[in-house]
Motif scaffolding. Structure first.
Motif, PDB file in Angstrom:
ATOM      1  N   LYS A 286       0.827  -1.224   0.000  1.00 41.43           N
ATOM      2  CA  LYS A 286       0.000   0.000   0.000  1.00 41.43           C
ATOM      3  C   LYS A 286       0.854   1.265   0.000  1.00 41.43           C
ATOM      4  O   LYS A 286       0.462   2.290  -0.544  1.00 41.43           O
ATOM      5  CB  LYS A 286      -0.895   0.013   1.238  1.00 41.43           C
ATOM      6  N   GLU A 287       2.047   1.148   0.606  1.00 43.08           N
ATOM      7  CA  GLU A 287       2.944   2.307   0.683  1.00 43.08           C
ATOM      8  C   GLU A 287       3.483   2.725  -0.688  1.00 43.08           C
ATOM      9  O   GLU A 287       4.031   3.805  -0.862  1.00 43.08           O
ATOM     10  CB  GLU A 287       4.110   2.032   1.646  1.00 43.08           C
ATOM     11  N   ASN A 288       3.325   1.851  -1.699  1.00 37.47           N
ATOM     12  CA  ASN A 288       3.774   2.168  -3.060  1.00 37.47           C
ATOM     13  C   ASN A 288       2.815   3.098  -3.797  1.00 37.47           C
ATOM     14  O   ASN A 288       3.129   3.577  -4.886  1.00 37.47           O
ATOM     15  CB  ASN A 288       3.950   0.879  -3.887  1.00 37.47           C
ATOM     16  N   ILE A 289       1.638   3.316  -3.235  1.00 39.73           N
ATOM     17  CA  ILE A 289       0.625   4.139  -3.904  1.00 39.73           C
ATOM     18  C   ILE A 289       0.865   5.602  -3.544  1.00 39.73           C
ATOM     19  O   ILE A 289       0.786   5.969  -2.364  1.00 39.73           O
ATOM     20  CB  ILE A 289      -0.798   3.707  -3.492  1.00 39.73           C
ATOM     21  N   PRO A 290       1.171   6.450  -4.543  1.00 42.39           N
ATOM     22  CA  PRO A 290       1.388   7.876  -4.243  1.00 42.39           C
ATOM     23  C   PRO A 290       0.159   8.478  -3.559  1.00 42.39           C
ATOM     24  O   PRO A 290      -0.974   8.199  -3.943  1.00 42.39           O
ATOM     25  CB  PRO A 290       1.620   8.500  -5.624  1.00 42.39           C
ATOM     26  N   GLN A 291       0.404   9.285  -2.540  1.00 43.97           N
ATOM     27  CA  GLN A 291      -0.673   9.886  -1.740  1.00 43.97           C
ATOM     28  C   GLN A 291      -1.443  10.952  -2.499  1.00 43.97           C
ATOM     29  O   GLN A 291      -2.605  11.199  -2.228  1.00 43.97           O
ATOM     30  CB  GLN A 291      -0.079  10.532  -0.477  1.00 43.97           C
ATOM     31  N   GLU A 292      -0.762  11.612  -3.465  1.00 43.17           N
ATOM     32  CA  GLU A 292      -1.448  12.663  -4.219  1.00 43.17           C
ATOM     33  C   GLU A 292      -0.971  12.672  -5.660  1.00 43.17           C
ATOM     34  O   GLU A 292       0.003  12.009  -6.002  1.00 43.17           O
ATOM     35  CB  GLU A 292      -1.228  14.020  -3.558  1.00 43.17           C
ATOM     36  N   GLY A 293      -1.672  13.444  -6.469  1.00 43.19           N
ATOM     37  CA  GLY A 293      -1.362  13.503  -7.897  1.00 43.19           C
ATOM     38  C   GLY A 293      -2.077  12.380  -8.635  1.00 43.19           C
ATOM     39  O   GLY A 293      -2.566  11.427  -8.028  1.00 43.19           O
ATOM     40  N   PRO A 294      -2.143  12.499  -9.965  1.00 45.68           N
ATOM     41  CA  PRO A 294      -2.874  11.494 -10.745  1.00 45.68           C
ATOM     42  C   PRO A 294      -2.169  10.140 -10.748  1.00 45.68           C
ATOM     43  O   PRO A 294      -0.949  10.075 -10.880  1.00 45.68           O
ATOM     44  CB  PRO A 294      -2.908  12.102 -12.156  1.00 45.68           C
ATOM     45  N   ILE A 295      -2.946   9.090 -10.557  1.00 43.57           N
ATOM     46  CA  ILE A 295      -2.406   7.728 -10.662  1.00 43.57           C
ATOM     47  C   ILE A 295      -3.372   6.849 -11.457  1.00 43.57           C
ATOM     48  O   ILE A 295      -4.576   7.096 -11.479  1.00 43.57           O
ATOM     49  CB  ILE A 295      -2.120   7.066  -9.291  1.00 43.57           C
ATOM     50  N   ILE A 296      -2.791   5.846 -12.102  1.00 45.74           N
ATOM     51  CA  ILE A 296      -3.585   4.806 -12.758  1.00 45.74           C
ATOM     52  C   ILE A 296      -3.210   3.496 -12.079  1.00 45.74           C
ATOM     53  O   ILE A 296      -2.042   3.096 -12.093  1.00 45.74           O
ATOM     54  CB  ILE A 296      -3.284   4.714 -14.268  1.00 45.74           C
ATOM     55  N   VAL A 297      -4.185   2.867 -11.443  1.00 48.33           N
ATOM     56  CA  VAL A 297      -3.953   1.562 -10.824  1.00 48.33           C
ATOM     57  C   VAL A 297      -4.384   0.513 -11.842  1.00 48.33           C
ATOM     58  O   VAL A 297      -5.553   0.461 -12.242  1.00 48.33           O
ATOM     59  CB  VAL A 297      -4.757   1.397  -9.512  1.00 48.33           C
ATOM     60  N   CYS A 298      -3.421  -0.284 -12.311  1.00 47.93           N
ATOM     61  CA  CYS A 298      -3.694  -1.315 -13.323  1.00 47.93           C
ATOM     62  C   CYS A 298      -3.585  -2.689 -12.684  1.00 47.93           C
ATOM     63  O   CYS A 298      -2.537  -3.049 -12.145  1.00 47.93           O
ATOM     64  CB  CYS A 298      -2.693  -1.213 -14.476  1.00 47.93           C
ATOM     65  N   SER A 299      -4.680  -3.452 -12.746  1.00 43.95           N
ATOM     66  CA  SER A 299      -4.730  -4.758 -12.083  1.00 43.95           C
ATOM     67  C   SER A 299      -5.101  -5.859 -13.067  1.00 43.95           C
ATOM     68  O   SER A 299      -5.768  -5.612 -14.076  1.00 43.95           O
ATOM     69  CB  SER A 299      -5.776  -4.699 -10.960  1.00 43.95           C
ATOM     70  N   ASN A 300      -4.687  -7.078 -12.709  1.00 42.67           N
ATOM     71  CA  ASN A 300      -5.195  -8.234 -13.446  1.00 42.67           C
ATOM     72  C   ASN A 300      -6.675  -8.395 -13.107  1.00 42.67           C
ATOM     73  O   ASN A 300      -7.187  -7.767 -12.181  1.00 42.67           O
ATOM     74  CB  ASN A 300      -4.392  -9.496 -13.099  1.00 42.67           C
ATOM     75  N   HIS A 301      -7.360  -9.244 -13.875  1.00 38.22           N
ATOM     76  CA  HIS A 301      -8.825  -9.338 -13.732  1.00 38.22           C
ATOM     77  C   HIS A 301      -9.233 -10.811 -13.678  1.00 38.22           C
ATOM     78  O   HIS A 301      -9.243 -11.488 -14.696  1.00 38.22           O
ATOM     79  CB  HIS A 301      -9.475  -8.634 -14.920  1.00 38.22           C
ATOM     80  N   ILE A 302      -9.558 -11.289 -12.457  1.00 34.41           N
ATOM     81  CA  ILE A 302      -9.903 -12.712 -12.316  1.00 34.41           C
ATOM     82  C   ILE A 302     -11.339 -12.950 -11.870  1.00 34.41           C
ATOM     83  O   ILE A 302     -11.823 -14.071 -11.893  1.00 34.41           O
ATOM     84  CB  ILE A 302      -8.928 -13.436 -11.343  1.00 34.41           C
ATOM     85  N   SER A 303     -12.036 -11.873 -11.458  1.00 35.92           N
ATOM     86  CA  SER A 303     -13.380 -12.051 -10.910  1.00 35.92           C
ATOM     87  C   SER A 303     -14.174 -10.752 -10.989  1.00 35.92           C
ATOM     88  O   SER A 303     -13.601  -9.660 -11.070  1.00 35.92           O
ATOM     89  CB  SER A 303     -13.261 -12.488  -9.442  1.00 35.92           C
ATOM     90  N   ASN A 304     -15.499 -10.877 -10.917  1.00 38.85           N
ATOM     91  CA  ASN A 304     -16.356  -9.692 -10.829  1.00 38.85           C
ATOM     92  C   ASN A 304     -16.120  -8.921  -9.524  1.00 38.85           C
ATOM     93  O   ASN A 304     -16.514  -7.773  -9.397  1.00 38.85           O
ATOM     94  CB  ASN A 304     -17.837 -10.088 -10.899  1.00 38.85           C
ATOM     95  N   TRP A 305     -15.508  -9.569  -8.538  1.00 39.65           N
ATOM     96  CA  TRP A 305     -15.204  -8.927  -7.256  1.00 39.65           C
ATOM     97  C   TRP A 305     -14.041  -7.942  -7.366  1.00 39.65           C
ATOM     98  O   TRP A 305     -13.837  -7.111  -6.483  1.00 39.65           O
ATOM     99  CB  TRP A 305     -14.836  -9.972  -6.195  1.00 39.65           C
ATOM    100  N   ASP A 306     -13.237  -8.039  -8.428  1.00 36.03           N
ATOM    101  CA  ASP A 306     -11.989  -7.266  -8.521  1.00 36.03           C
ATOM    102  C   ASP A 306     -12.152  -5.757  -8.306  1.00 36.03           C
ATOM    103  O   ASP A 306     -11.387  -5.167  -7.542  1.00 36.03           O
ATOM    104  CB  ASP A 306     -11.281  -7.527  -9.860  1.00 36.03           C
ATOM    105  N   PRO A 307     -13.126  -5.085  -8.962  1.00 29.24           N
ATOM    106  CA  PRO A 307     -13.239  -3.637  -8.727  1.00 29.24           C
ATOM    107  C   PRO A 307     -13.510  -3.305  -7.257  1.00 29.24           C
ATOM    108  O   PRO A 307     -12.972  -2.326  -6.725  1.00 29.24           O
ATOM    109  CB  PRO A 307     -14.421  -3.214  -9.616  1.00 29.24           C
ATOM    110  N   LEU A 308     -14.309  -4.145  -6.595  1.00 27.02           N
ATOM    111  CA  LEU A 308     -14.582  -3.915  -5.166  1.00 27.02           C
ATOM    112  C   LEU A 308     -13.312  -4.089  -4.342  1.00 27.02           C
ATOM    113  O   LEU A 308     -13.032  -3.302  -3.438  1.00 27.02           O
ATOM    114  CB  LEU A 308     -15.666  -4.868  -4.667  1.00 27.02           C
ATOM    115  N   VAL A 309     -12.535  -5.120  -4.681  1.00 32.27           N
ATOM    116  CA  VAL A 309     -11.307  -5.406  -3.930  1.00 32.27           C
ATOM    117  C   VAL A 309     -10.292  -4.274  -4.094  1.00 32.27           C
ATOM    118  O   VAL A 309      -9.696  -3.814  -3.119  1.00 32.27           O
ATOM    119  CB  VAL A 309     -10.721  -6.775  -4.370  1.00 32.27           C
ATOM    120  N   VAL A 310     -10.106  -3.796  -5.324  1.00 32.23           N
ATOM    121  CA  VAL A 310      -9.179  -2.680  -5.543  1.00 32.23           C
ATOM    122  C   VAL A 310      -9.734  -1.430  -4.854  1.00 32.23           C
ATOM    123  O   VAL A 310      -9.001  -0.683  -4.207  1.00 32.23           O
ATOM    124  CB  VAL A 310      -8.917  -2.446  -7.047  1.00 32.23           C
ATOM    125  N   GLY A 311     -11.041  -1.229  -4.956  1.00 33.02           N
ATOM    126  CA  GLY A 311     -11.676  -0.066  -4.339  1.00 33.02           C
ATOM    127  C   GLY A 311     -11.515  -0.004  -2.830  1.00 33.02           C
ATOM    128  O   GLY A 311     -11.306   1.072  -2.263  1.00 33.02           O
TER     129      GLY A 311
END
Length: 193
Positions: A26-51
């Motif tokens: 989690k510490e790798n995620i910049p606290q501010e500024g624009p970011i694009i989080v790109c994830s693999n996709h294995i389930s309909n649950w994925d957007p909730l999990v990333v969210g």
């Protein structure tokens, strides 16, 4: 408390213990500024999990069909989802995504465009590379390491942001950038499987 934060708390309260979620990096995620989080996709649950695991409010594209129901459409928009027409160039969705990044927000993408049937990380579509090149966003790779089974451990791994400046400077193609993003996701998954 915003509706987004409320929804994230409620969903997290249910999902984290059910899937014994372990969040790494989690510490790798910049606290501010624009970011694009790109994830693999294995389930309909994925957007909730990333969210629920990303510490920032994250915007997702969702297939247009989901917005046909008025109630669901209202709910999706309150949790920062916006529609995209699948299988064609949707200029409105592309503009929305670029505006989200221009405003310094987080955009969540599943570059494969569809769920993996095998659980393996597939090839990505050029869209992720397009957004990475057309914005000043940092790109954060994310690997969801399943399975989604009650009582089994689910890992969500955030990697360090991918160095985009050299790719932007040499005008790399959108597809090449997406391939680099997918390779980073693959490596995260391999290291944490």
């Amino acid at each position: 408390m915003s509706f987004y934060k409320f929804a994230r708390t409620i969903v997290g309260f249910y999902m984290k213990p059910v899937f014994r979620m372990n969040v790494i990096g989690k510490e790798n995620i910049p606290q501010e500024g624009p970011i694009i989080v790109c994830s693999n996709h294995i389930s309909n649950w994925d957007p909730l999990v990333v969210g629920i695991t990303c510490p920032r409010n994250i915007y997702f594209m969702a297939k247009e069909e989901l917005f046909k129901n008025k109630l669901l459409s209202t709910l999706l928009r309150k949790v920062h989802a916006f529609p995209i027409k699948r299988g064609m160039k949707d200029r409105t969705a592309l503009r929305n995504a670029l505006d989200i990044l221009k405003e310094g927000n987080a955009l969540g993408l599943f570059p494969e465009g569809t769920r993996s049937k095998t659980g393996e990380v597939g090839d990505g579509l050029a869209g992720a590379g397009f957004f990475a090149l057309r914005s000043e966003a940092q790109v954060v790779p994310c690997a969801i390491v399943g399975p989604y089974k009650k009582g089994k451990k689910l890992k969500v791994v955030y990697g360090t942001p991918i160095e985009m400046d050299p790719l932007r400077e040499r005008k790399a193609s959108a597809k090449e950038v997406t391939d680099i993003i997918m390779q980073e996701i693959r490596l995260l998954k391999q290291k944490n499987s």
